[in-house]
Design an enzyme around this catalytic site. Structure first.
Site, PDB file in Angstrom:
ATOM      1  N   CYS A 117       0.830  -1.211   0.000  1.00 19.09           N
ATOM      2  CA  CYS A 117       0.000   0.000   0.000  1.00 19.09           C
ATOM      3  C   CYS A 117       0.860   1.255   0.000  1.00 19.09           C
ATOM      4  CB  CYS A 117      -0.871   0.014   1.254  1.00 19.09           C
ATOM      5  SG  CYS A 117       0.104   0.296   2.761  1.00 19.09           S
ATOM      6  N   LEU A 280     -19.843   9.572 -22.795  1.00 17.97           N
ATOM      7  CA  LEU A 280     -19.089  10.655 -22.168  1.00 17.97           C
ATOM      8  C   LEU A 280     -18.277  10.102 -21.005  1.00 17.97           C
ATOM      9  CD1 LEU A 280     -20.836  12.603 -23.874  1.00 17.97           C
ATOM     10  CD2 LEU A 280     -20.832  14.113 -21.892  1.00 17.97           C
ATOM     11  N   VAL A 282     -15.775  11.460 -17.779  1.00 18.49           N
ATOM     12  CA  VAL A 282     -15.123  12.565 -17.067  1.00 18.49           C
ATOM     13  C   VAL A 282     -14.119  11.946 -16.098  1.00 18.49           C
ATOM     14  CG1 VAL A 282     -15.445  14.626 -15.666  1.00 18.49           C
ATOM     15  CG2 VAL A 282     -17.141  14.025 -17.401  1.00 18.49           C
ATOM     16  N   GLU A 286     -17.296   5.661 -12.907  1.00 18.10           N
ATOM     17  CA  GLU A 286     -18.406   4.741 -13.170  1.00 18.10           C
ATOM     18  C   GLU A 286     -18.078   3.945 -14.428  1.00 18.10           C
ATOM     19  OE1 GLU A 286     -21.061   4.371 -11.284  1.00 18.10           O
ATOM     20  OE2 GLU A 286     -21.527   6.259 -10.277  1.00 18.10           O
ATOM     21  N   ASN A 376     -22.460  11.532 -11.665  1.00 19.04           N
ATOM     22  CA  ASN A 376     -23.269  10.982 -10.567  1.00 19.04           C
ATOM     23  C   ASN A 376     -24.746  11.003 -10.933  1.00 19.04           C
ATOM     24  OD1 ASN A 376     -24.484  11.493  -7.468  1.00 19.04           O
ATOM     25  ND2 ASN A 376     -22.800  10.057  -7.647  1.00 19.04           N
ATOM     26  N   GLU A 847      -1.400 -19.346   2.789  1.00 14.98           N
ATOM     27  CA  GLU A 847      -0.771 -20.503   3.432  1.00 14.98           C
ATOM     28  C   GLU A 847      -0.974 -21.758   2.607  1.00 14.98           C
ATOM     29  OE1 GLU A 847      -1.590 -20.999   7.585  1.00 14.98           O
ATOM     30  OE2 GLU A 847      -0.810 -23.035   7.614  1.00 14.98           O
ATOM     31  N   ARG A 925      -8.302 -25.451  16.731  1.00 17.81           N
ATOM     32  CA  ARG A 925      -7.860 -24.256  17.452  1.00 17.81           C
ATOM     33  C   ARG A 925      -9.050 -23.540  18.095  1.00 17.81           C
ATOM     34  NH1 ARG A 925      -3.085 -21.194  18.139  1.00 17.81           N
ATOM     35  NH2 ARG A 925      -1.800 -22.645  17.001  1.00 17.81           N
ATOM     36  N   ARG A 957      -5.148 -15.364  10.131  1.00 21.06           N
ATOM     37  CA  ARG A 957      -4.602 -14.893  11.407  1.00 21.06           C
ATOM     38  C   ARG A 957      -5.478 -15.274  12.610  1.00 21.06           C
ATOM     39  NH1 ARG A 957      -2.399  -8.747  11.279  1.00 21.06           N
ATOM     40  NH2 ARG A 957      -0.687  -8.979  12.718  1.00 21.06           N
ATOM     41  N   THR A1055      -0.685 -26.893  15.514  1.00 23.77           N
ATOM     42  CA  THR A1055      -1.343 -28.003  16.215  1.00 23.77           C
ATOM     43  C   THR A1055      -0.963 -29.344  15.578  1.00 23.77           C
ATOM     44  OG1 THR A1055      -3.313 -27.464  14.948  1.00 23.77           O
ATOM     45  CG2 THR A1055      -3.266 -26.740  17.243  1.00 23.77           C
ATOM     46  N   GLU A1314      -0.468 -13.491  15.695  1.00 25.19           N
ATOM     47  CA  GLU A1314      -1.896 -13.745  15.856  1.00 25.19           C
ATOM     48  C   GLU A1314      -2.496 -13.333  17.207  1.00 25.19           C
ATOM     49  OE1 GLU A1314      -0.937 -17.780  14.702  1.00 25.19           O
ATOM     50  OE2 GLU A1314      -2.709 -17.770  13.450  1.00 25.19           O
TER      51      GLU A1314
HETATM   52  C1  FAD Z   1     -14.332   3.963  -5.189  1.00 24.89           C
HETATM   53  C2  FAD Z   1     -15.582   4.684  -5.553  1.00 24.89           C
HETATM   54  C3  FAD Z   1     -16.305   5.292  -4.569  1.00 24.89           C
HETATM   55  C4  FAD Z   1     -17.485   5.950  -4.877  1.00 24.89           C
HETATM   56  N1  FAD Z   1     -18.175   6.522  -3.869  1.00 24.89           N
HETATM   57  C5  FAD Z   1     -19.343   7.139  -4.145  1.00 24.89           C
HETATM   58  C6  FAD Z   1     -20.085   7.731  -3.095  1.00 24.89           C
HETATM   59  O1  FAD Z   1     -19.668   7.731  -1.927  1.00 24.89           O
HETATM   60  N2  FAD Z   1     -21.263   8.294  -3.417  1.00 24.89           N
HETATM   61  C7  FAD Z   1     -21.735   8.318  -4.675  1.00 24.89           C
HETATM   62  O2  FAD Z   1     -22.820   8.834  -4.915  1.00 24.89           O
HETATM   63  N3  FAD Z   1     -21.039   7.800  -5.701  1.00 24.89           N
HETATM   64  C8  FAD Z   1     -19.855   7.216  -5.456  1.00 24.89           C
HETATM   65  N4  FAD Z   1     -19.137   6.656  -6.488  1.00 24.89           N
HETATM   66  C9  FAD Z   1     -19.644   6.736  -7.849  1.00 24.89           C
HETATM   67  C10 FAD Z   1     -18.980   7.815  -8.737  1.00 24.89           C
HETATM   68  O3  FAD Z   1     -17.733   8.167  -8.260  1.00 24.89           O
HETATM   69  C11 FAD Z   1     -19.783   9.056  -8.853  1.00 24.89           C
HETATM   70  O4  FAD Z   1     -21.028   8.742  -9.385  1.00 24.89           O
HETATM   71  C12 FAD Z   1     -19.116  10.143  -9.696  1.00 24.89           C
HETATM   72  O5  FAD Z   1     -19.796  11.324  -9.480  1.00 24.89           O
HETATM   73  C13 FAD Z   1     -19.141   9.809 -11.183  1.00 24.89           C
HETATM   74  O6  FAD Z   1     -18.460  10.817 -11.907  1.00 24.89           O
HETATM   75  P1  FAD Z   1     -17.455  10.497 -13.095  1.00 24.89           P
HETATM   76  O7  FAD Z   1     -17.014  11.768 -13.623  1.00 24.89           O
HETATM   77  O8  FAD Z   1     -16.388   9.607 -12.627  1.00 24.89           O
HETATM   78  O9  FAD Z   1     -18.390   9.699 -14.078  1.00 24.89           O
HETATM   79  P2  FAD Z   1     -17.984   8.900 -15.362  1.00 24.89           P
HETATM   80  O10 FAD Z   1     -17.654   7.502 -14.998  1.00 24.89           O
HETATM   81  O11 FAD Z   1     -17.008   9.620 -16.160  1.00 24.89           O
HETATM   82  O12 FAD Z   1     -19.404   8.907 -16.089  1.00 24.89           O
HETATM   83  C14 FAD Z   1     -20.518   8.303 -15.493  1.00 24.89           C
HETATM   84  C15 FAD Z   1     -21.715   8.273 -16.432  1.00 24.89           C
HETATM   85  O13 FAD Z   1     -22.200   9.573 -16.626  1.00 24.89           O
HETATM   86  C16 FAD Z   1     -22.222   9.914 -18.001  1.00 24.89           C
HETATM   87  N5  FAD Z   1     -21.931  11.330 -18.076  1.00 24.89           N
HETATM   88  C17 FAD Z   1     -20.954  11.986 -17.433  1.00 24.89           C
HETATM   89  N6  FAD Z   1     -21.051  13.295 -17.686  1.00 24.89           N
HETATM   90  C18 FAD Z   1     -22.072  13.458 -18.509  1.00 24.89           C
HETATM   91  C19 FAD Z   1     -22.679  14.585 -19.118  1.00 24.89           C
HETATM   92  N7  FAD Z   1     -22.211  15.793 -18.920  1.00 24.89           N
HETATM   93  N8  FAD Z   1     -23.733  14.385 -19.916  1.00 24.89           N
HETATM   94  C20 FAD Z   1     -24.224  13.157 -20.130  1.00 24.89           C
HETATM   95  N9  FAD Z   1     -23.720  12.066 -19.570  1.00 24.89           N
HETATM   96  C21 FAD Z   1     -22.664  12.216 -18.786  1.00 24.89           C
HETATM   97  C22 FAD Z   1     -21.188   9.019 -18.608  1.00 24.89           C
HETATM   98  O14 FAD Z   1     -21.388   8.827 -19.975  1.00 24.89           O
HETATM   99  C23 FAD Z   1     -21.371   7.769 -17.821  1.00 24.89           C
HETATM  100  O15 FAD Z   1     -22.459   7.022 -18.304  1.00 24.89           O
HETATM  101  C24 FAD Z   1     -17.952   6.002  -6.213  1.00 24.89           C
HETATM  102  C25 FAD Z   1     -17.201   5.390  -7.219  1.00 24.89           C
HETATM  103  C26 FAD Z   1     -16.033   4.739  -6.893  1.00 24.89           C
HETATM  104  C27 FAD Z   1     -15.243   4.094  -7.981  1.00 24.89           C
HETATM  105  S1  FES Z   2       1.906  -2.190   4.724  1.00 23.07           S
HETATM  106 FE1  FES Z   2      -0.012  -1.436   4.157  1.00 23.07          FE
HETATM  107  S2  FES Z   2      -0.974  -3.130   3.240  1.00 23.07           S
HETATM  108 FE2  FES Z   2       0.845  -3.947   3.990  1.00 23.07          FE
END
Ligand code: FAD
Ligand code: FES
Ligand code: FES
Length: 1379
Positions: A117, A280, A282, A286, A376, A847, A925, A957, A1055, A1314
């Site tokens: 990490c 699209l 950004v 997603e 979103n 393991e 265990r 563990r 064991t 452990e």
């Molecule tokens: C690890 C992780 C954690 C997340 N946590 C959350 C969270 O806590 N809460 C939450 O709500 N979501 C969460 N998400 C979901 C995501 O991050 C959000 O929905 C984010 O806002 C998507 O934005 P993006 O730019 O990455 O979308 P993209 O993946 O780039 O696009 C998403 C979709 O929207 C369409 N799109 C984008 N912009 C436009 C536009 N202007 N017009 C038409 N279509 C468009 C794209 O074509 C696609 O279909 C998470 C995702 C991940 C991977």
């Molecule tokens: S040191 Fe962070 S996952 Fe191992």
């Protein structure tokens, strides 16, 4: 101007012009495979672990500033960095050129164990410091919200980060003041712990260090704040050329897709019109997930990030206009500025604050840095956090499209946008341009809520935003509108005289789209803002969202409760605000709206250090690979330079839980580009078997027993080709009935191992129950746990001449690896060598299960005579490699009125999955630990290993110990609550004494449990804090605290008797340098560091003269797996003995030389004297080996003891909790290396916290019909939550028990991997005590069951109240789980 066909960017200061960029390629793939910089790691591929974090910097011409962002390279498309500067861990420092202070601090503070990490953590911190000129401790803690570490427990990383804080003085003062007070107190009375000086039995001095003292000492060295910190490595400056970068339209044509990057709205809508299927992109957070995991292929990708209209943020006509493509971080900064600057008044800021509240807990910094609002909204995920805010605030969406050569726009209220599950009213060729969020006005209240499995970086279980507009109503009107409702006792009166003019309640996580509670809104509208109205509305919400148990996502009762609890919180929030913060809401009920608050965390460590200058033993030496790890130079399997003609592979896996294979058709896969072959059972030259017991096929030939069982392997030129081809192999099955949980297996009589089960017995339980005052019975269920090592299962097999095969593997078990590979290849074991440099974590998961992946790759490598690498994707790893066994324990316990335990009868059932693996010793265990630390005269422990149609569950563990211990503690807890006696009193009175015998007849010698208990109780200030907790609880209805002391005893030994052996090979070279090889593997636990200390100590040389290159079966054969916490004991003694042999051979020569002759000289002379400078060492642990048949023999070599005290605070309405403080006293004997041992304690405790409070595996079975049978739902960090930085106890204090030498192990040390894990049960029981306080407020007294893990769901649903009743939850409801 014609579009540019290539991308241009800078990587670590070097210009890259890439004419062959593939639009679907991620930045991570490019950096690692095309450029060959492997410091940046792939941990999950879904933005959930942060191992891939890099910094992306961009020049903003408007502000003339460079903007830095941390980004998940695993999701960022390569094409998205055109015009930017990408900095990876290699770009900030190296062991050659000098480390950056961030790297140095993390290494020096012991913040890197397995190191996988670490590069991501380094880059998250580095970027935060670049972005933030005056970093605060608080900001620094938040900056890690997108990074996970499975080893360290985070505290040392946070300590390292805080040395860069500009407000360090405050925390220094705050902590040092307390420390000084404490020191003062201890000087007056208790010298026991703080005394300095030589200590009996270990000539050690005691060291006490804390977060504050570390920051202080670093500052005094002038290395603290970001400003002061001087980079040792030259900083890579932002490339000047990029300041002049002129964005151009891009059109990058790849083999599978085209990437468009328009610069204007007109260009954008033209592309959208020309390519109706265009996607699209950004942030790609997603789309990237769909592409990687759902194999979606988008031939036209369009990036609107440079289109001004989609990026604009402004305040227009009473609304905040948010460009659809603006990254969420920018939106957050903009809204924060709007509110803080007063550009919108406090009254107007309701909607903006609601968005900000959601953004605080929205994904992670890395995701928010790239993800946008438009993404979103358009994704329309039912659990979107922002859509409920937009719904309740009545936001308007503006779309644009091309019509008759012009840009045409369309406005739509957001409530009309969501049509069905992920289906929206987005017309052909349309793009979302912006979102208009109305500002609020007088008497308009908005509040957002979110509850997830984990606070940090988690998607919601339920998310909501509520808005009401009130008016001052006249009393007569109000009377007319009064509503009838059932009484909810806890709903307090609101200030009178207000009528609800408008109500909009947005929700996520309760319907297939983000939605509004229309019935409840209707009920509310026009009604007085009153207790009665809200009582009726709470019941109505259950009508709006009649969730049933089969609703996708499950947790229907909890989700209904959360909706109602949020509404209740909103009611208190508004009522309190209406009253202007005065007395309308009683103080105790204001606890419903206490905001989650997390002050900066801190820690303390107390330990003894060997004062000898010469001896390396007992020193807090840092991990020998730490500097390589922080620099990204430490190599893991997938980082190795590809061998000549190397191929990559992926497994073909069963998709049904039980069935006969009718046909395997690999034709389509073999026709795919880059594919070299498919190999199944018939291609295995030797025996198609793996596993010790012969009950497992390498590739299923006729029948599959679980989803995820390997059927074959596909080999291709690239990893991605192999993965896609493996998906294309078609397998037909004739399905058979499947057993999917313990209950199914017990009902069907489906068991593994001895069919009559396993029993340990002492005394006569029947007679014990007959004689005692009380007998109670209960059941405790303990869920399984995913290892979540950051490096997934990985191996590389390289064929040699004459049937030889070299396996370079991420395994804890090189010996079984070569045995299996030889068996499958049909060659003798001497033809196969397994080498292990390091693992990115193991925790038991490597393991035995790692062997199958190596063996599969070896079969393919052998067949093609080419090297084959297998790196298992995170979701595949989680779904196929097995986990900690879930247990169900049924107990009957007899005791007297005074609390003395008399008899315990326990039946344990474990869920083993479909084959034996290690399930029998895991059960053993569990049974061995059923007494924990308690003397119970009569015990019967009976265990059955249940065979189910799940992947084989395996070592983790603690190896069944924590599950057995948890059942034991459940019984103890039951007794205490039954008697109404404080748990700690009952525990203390039943502790084992010295010389008493366990239920398997082993005498407890050197029993330190009593000392550890007393010390932990005293050091934690338990008695005084218990009183404070009581006082807090009596004044707080909705937030409750709990404190608990829990002890542990853990048996040390394999064991299986034969495994208690270790080997080593030590070479001394003519320059005096020493090369050690031993049987253990390094997975972050610091084993090699300890072995180096042992060798250095034995030979009397500095540790820098000793090196361990790798573990290899051709150097040390027939080794035991690195497991059971035994590796330091067995290999340490073997190393010591080998060194002693060399030392003994040198002695005669030494005696002839003057005293003080340098080691180098002695060795040099010895060579010319023809003295053998190489020796092998071997050690077998004496006196171990319990025989279940004869019920005789010592179960363990010795026992480790420890005690923890934890205090938590619980939000009763949501089930959220926070650990306020944890104190641990652990007996590690004379520590070989206190820093490493403390790291193991903190890491194990954090992993235990995950096991007992958060980590929940969810499998498809009759209780989870919304998941396909036998499938694992929680397949990645998105759905499976391990503790994050935000879960670290606010105050974590670790003490190593002093003066506790252990006569049974090397240098009087004790095993450590452990034993401390179970101490996290103190958090579970602290939570349970808090829950009890909430239950008492509701009139519920006495014992109650609570299964593990104590998730937010389980906590909330174990606090039944008027709200749960109003939404129809039965009072004895017990949440479902996967057991
Ligand atoms: C690890 C992780 C954690 C997340 N946590 C959350 C969270 O806590 N809460 C939450 O709500 N979501 C969460 N998400 C979901 C995501 O991050 C959000 O929905 C984010 O806002 C998507 O934005 P993006 O730019 O990455 O979308 P993209 O993946 O780039 O696009 C998403 C979709 O929207 C369409 N799109 C984008 N912009 C436009 C536009 N202007 N017009 C038409 N279509 C468009 C794209 O074509 C696609 O279909 C998470 C995702 C991940 C991977
Ligand atoms: S040191 Fe962070 S996952 Fe191992
Ligand atoms: S690998 Fe990118 S976040 Fe896990």
């Amino acid at each position: 101007m014609a579009a540019r066909k290539e991308i241009e960017f800078y990587l670590n200061g070097k210009r890259i012009v890439e004419g062959a960029a593939q639009p679907e390629m991620t930045l991570l793939d490019y950096i690692r495979t095309e450029v060959g910089l492997t410091g940046t790691k792939l941990g999950c591929g879904e933005g959930g672990c942060g191992a891939c974090t890099v910094m992306v910097s961009q020049y903003d011409k408007a502000t003339k500033k460079v903007h830095h962002r941390s980004v998940n390279a695993c999701l960022a498309p390569l094409c998205s960095v055109d015009g930017m500067h990408v900095v990876t861990v290699e770009g900030i420092g190296s062991t050659q050129s000098g480390l950056h202070p961030v790297q140095e601090k993390i290494a020096d503070f012991h913040g890197s164990q397995c190191g996988f990490c670490t590069p991501g953590i380094v880059m998250a911190l580095y970027t935060h410091l670049k972005k933030t000129p005056n970093p605060t401790t608080h900001g620094l803690e938040e900056a890690f919200d997108g990074n996970l570490c499975r080893c360290t427990g985070y505290r040392p990383i946070l300590d390292a980060a805080k040395t860069f804080a500009s407000d360090w003085k405050e925390c220094q003062e705050e902590s040092s003041e307390k420390e000084e007070k404490k020191a003062e107190a201890t000087q007056k009375g208790n010298h026991e712990f703080w005394e300095q000086g030589p200590l009996a039995g270990f000539d050690g001095v005691e060291v006490s260090s804390s977060t504050a003292s570390k920051v202080r000492s670093d500052v005094s060295k002038g290395q603290c704040c970001g400003k002061k910190a001087k980079a040792k490595a030259p900083e890579v400056p932002f490339p000047e050329a990029l300041q002049k970068y002129q964005p151009q339209t891009l059109e990058i044509k790849g083999a599978r897709a085209t990437w468009h990057r328009p610069l204007t709205l007109m260009e954008l809508v033209k592309i959208a019109a020309a390519h109706p299927g265009a996607k699209l992109v950004v942030g790609n957070t997603e789309v990237g997930i769909e592409a990687r995991f759902k194999f979606c292929n988008y031939p036209v990708l369009v990036s609107p990030t440079m289109v001004p209209e989609l990026n604009a943020l402004s305040l227009e006509k009473g609304a905040i206009s948010l460009g659809a493509a603006a990254p969420l971080t920018r939106i957050r900064e903009y809204l924060t500025g709007l509110v803080a600057s007063g550009k919108i008044s406090e009254k107007q800021s309701g909607s903006a604050v609601a968005v900000l509240d959601q953004l605080r807990w929205f994904s992670s910094t890395q995701i928010r840095n790239v993800g946008c609002l438009g993404g979103n909204v358009v994704t329309a995920s039912p659990i979107s956090d922002l859509c409920p805010v937009l719904l309740s605030c009545n936001a308007t969406l503006t779309f644009a499209r091309l019509e008759e050569g012009k840009v045409l726009t369309r406005d739509l209220p957001v409530s009309k946008f969501f049509l069905d599950y992920r289906r929206v009213d987005l017309r052909k060729g349309e793009v979302l341009v912006k979102v208009a969020l109305p500002v609020t006005s007088e008497l308009e209240f908005v509040k957002a809520y979110k509850q997830a499995r984990r606070r940090e970086d988690d998607i919601a279980i339920v998310t909501s935003c509520m808005r009401v507009v009130l008016s001052r109503g006249d009393a007569a009107n109000e009377a007319k509108e009064k509503v009838e409702s059932s009484k909810i006792a806890d709903v307090v009166a609101a200030p009178s005289g207000y009528v609800i003019k408008e109500a909009m309640l947005g929700f996520g996580g309760v319907w297939k789209t983000p939605t509004r509670a229309s019935k409840t809104e209707k009920l509310l509208t026009g009604k007085p803002w009153s207790k009665e109205t809200i009582q009726a509305a709470i019941s109505e919400l259950a009508v709006d969202f009649p969730l049933n148990p089969n609703t996708p996502g499950g947790m229907s009762e909890y989700r209904k409760t959360l909706c109602a609890s949020f509404l209740y919180k909103f009611y208190i929030h508004v009522s309190h605000a209406l009253a202007g913060g005065t007395s309308a809401v009683p103080a105790s009920h204001l606890s419903a709206i206490t905001q989650f608050h997390r002050p900066a965390s801190k820690g303390q460590q107390n330990f003894q250090v060997n004062p000898s200058q010469r001896q390396a033993i007992g020193k807090p030496v840092s991990h020998r690979s730490a500097y390589l790890q922080v620099a990204g130079e430490a190599e893991y399997i997938d980082d190795l330079a590809p061998k000549h003609k190397m191929l990559f592979s992926a497994l073909v896996l069963s998709t049904v839980p039980h069935g006969d294979i009718v046909k395997v058709d690999a034709k389509a896969a073999l026709a795919m580009p880059g594919v070299h072959g498919y190999f199944g059972a018939e291609d295995v030259k030797g025996h198609n078997q793996v596993g010790h017991w012969g009950d497992e096929e390498l590739f299923a030939s006729k029948t599959v027993h679980c989803v995820g069982q390997p059927i074959g392997i596909v080999v291709a030129d690239t990893h991605r080709q192999a993965v896609e081809a493996a998906k294309a192999v078609k397998v037909d099955y004739k399905q058979k009935p499947a057993l999917l949980n313990i209950e199914d297996a017990v009902r069907a009589g489906s068991f593994l191992g001895e069919q009559e089960g396993y029993t340990l017995e002492r005394g006569d339980t029947k007679a014990g129950f007959a004689k005692c005052d009380h007998v109670v019975e209960g059941e405790m269920r303990v869920g399984g746990q995913e290892h979540f090592y950051l490096e997934t299962q990985a191996s590389e097999c390289i064929p040699g001449e004459n049937g030889e095969m070299t396996v370079i593997a991420s395994t804890q078990n090189p010996n079984t690896t070569i045995e299996a590979v030889a068996e499958n290849l049909g060659v003798s074991v001497h033809k196969v060598v397994c080498k292990v440099k390091r693992m990115g974590g193991g925790f038991g998961g490597k393991e035995t299960r790692s062997v199958n992946y190596s063996a599969a790759a070896a079969v393919a490598a052998g067949a093609l005579n080419r090297p084959v690498r297998i790196v298992v994707e995170r979701n595949v790893d989680m779904a196929t490699s097995g986990q900690r066994h879930a247990f169900v324990g049924k107990y009957k316990v007899g005791f007297n009125q005074d609390g003395k335990l008399q008899a315990l009868d326990v039946t344990l059932y474990s869920n083993a999955g479909w084959c034996l693996d290690l399930s029998v010793p895991v059960m053993h265990r569990g049974l061995f630990h059923i007494d924990n630390v308690y003397w119970i005269p009569n015990i019967r422990a009976f265990g059955r290993v249940c065979k189910t149609n799940m992947p084989s569950h395996t070592a983790f563990r603690g190896f069944g110990g924590p599950q057995g211990l948890m059942v034991a503690e459940a019984a103890i807890d039951h007794v205490a609550r039954h008697l109404g006696m404080p748990g700690h009193e009952l525990r203390a009175m039943n502790l084992y004494g010295e010389g008493q015998k366990t239920h398997f007849n082993q005498v407890l010698t050197n029993n330190t449990i009593g000392r550890a208990w007393d010390q932990c109780k005293k050091r934690s200030g338990f008695d005084a804090r218990l009183q404070k907790v009581k006082a807090f609880n009596s004044a707080s209805r909705w937030r409750k605290r709990g404190i608990a002391l829990v002890p542990t005893k853990f048996g040390i030994a394999f064991t299986a008797k034969f495994m208690n052996q270790g080997g080593a090979l030590v070479h001394v070279y003519t320059d005096g340098s020493v090369l050690v090889t031993h049987g253990g593997t390094e997975m972050g636990q610091g084993l090699h560091t300890k072995m180096i200390q042992v060798a250095a100590g034995a030979l009397g040389v500095p540790i820098d003269m000793v090196h361990i290159a790798e573990t290899a079966t051709d150097k040390v054969p027939n080794t035991s797996p690195t497991a059971a916490s035994m590796s330091s004991d067995i290999n340490g003694m073997a190393v010591f003995r080998a060194c002693e042999k060399i030392a003994a051979r040198l002695k005669p020569l030494r005696d002839t030389l003057p005293k003080g002759t340098p080691w180098k000289e002695i060795v040099h002379k010895a060579y010319f004297e023809r003295i053998n400078l190489s020796a092998q060492g071997f050690y077998k642990v004496p006196d171990v080996g319990y025989d279940f048949k004869t019920k005789s023999g010592p179960g363990f070599s010795y026992f480790s003891f420890g005690v923890a005290c934890a205090e938590v605070e619980v939000d009763v309405l949501t089930g959220d909790h926070q650990i306020l403080r944890a104190d641990i006293v652990m007996d590690v004997g004379n520590s070989l290396n206190p820093a490493i041992d403390i790291g193991q304690i903190e890491g194990a405790f954090t992993q235990g916290m995950g096991l007992f409070t958060m980590e929940e595996l969810v499998w498809g079975d009759s209780d989870h019909k919304w998941i396909r049978p036998g499938n694992l739902f929680t397949q990645g960090p998105g759905a499976y939550k391990i503790p994050s930085f935000n879960d670290v106890p606010l105050d974590l204090r670790i003490s190593l028990l002093k003066n506790a030498p252990n006569p049974k192990a090397i240098h009087s040390s004790k095993a450590i991997g452990e034993p401390p894990l179970f101490l996290a049960a103190s958090v579970f029981y602290a939570i349970k005590n808090a829950v009890e306080a909430a239950r008492v407020d509701h009139g519920l007294k006495g014992a109650f069951p609570m299964d593990s893990p104590a998730t937010a769901e389980r906590i909330r649903m174990t606090c039944p109240d008027e709200i749960t009743k109003a939404v129809g939850v039965p009072s004895k409801f017990r949440p479902l789980g996967s057991w």
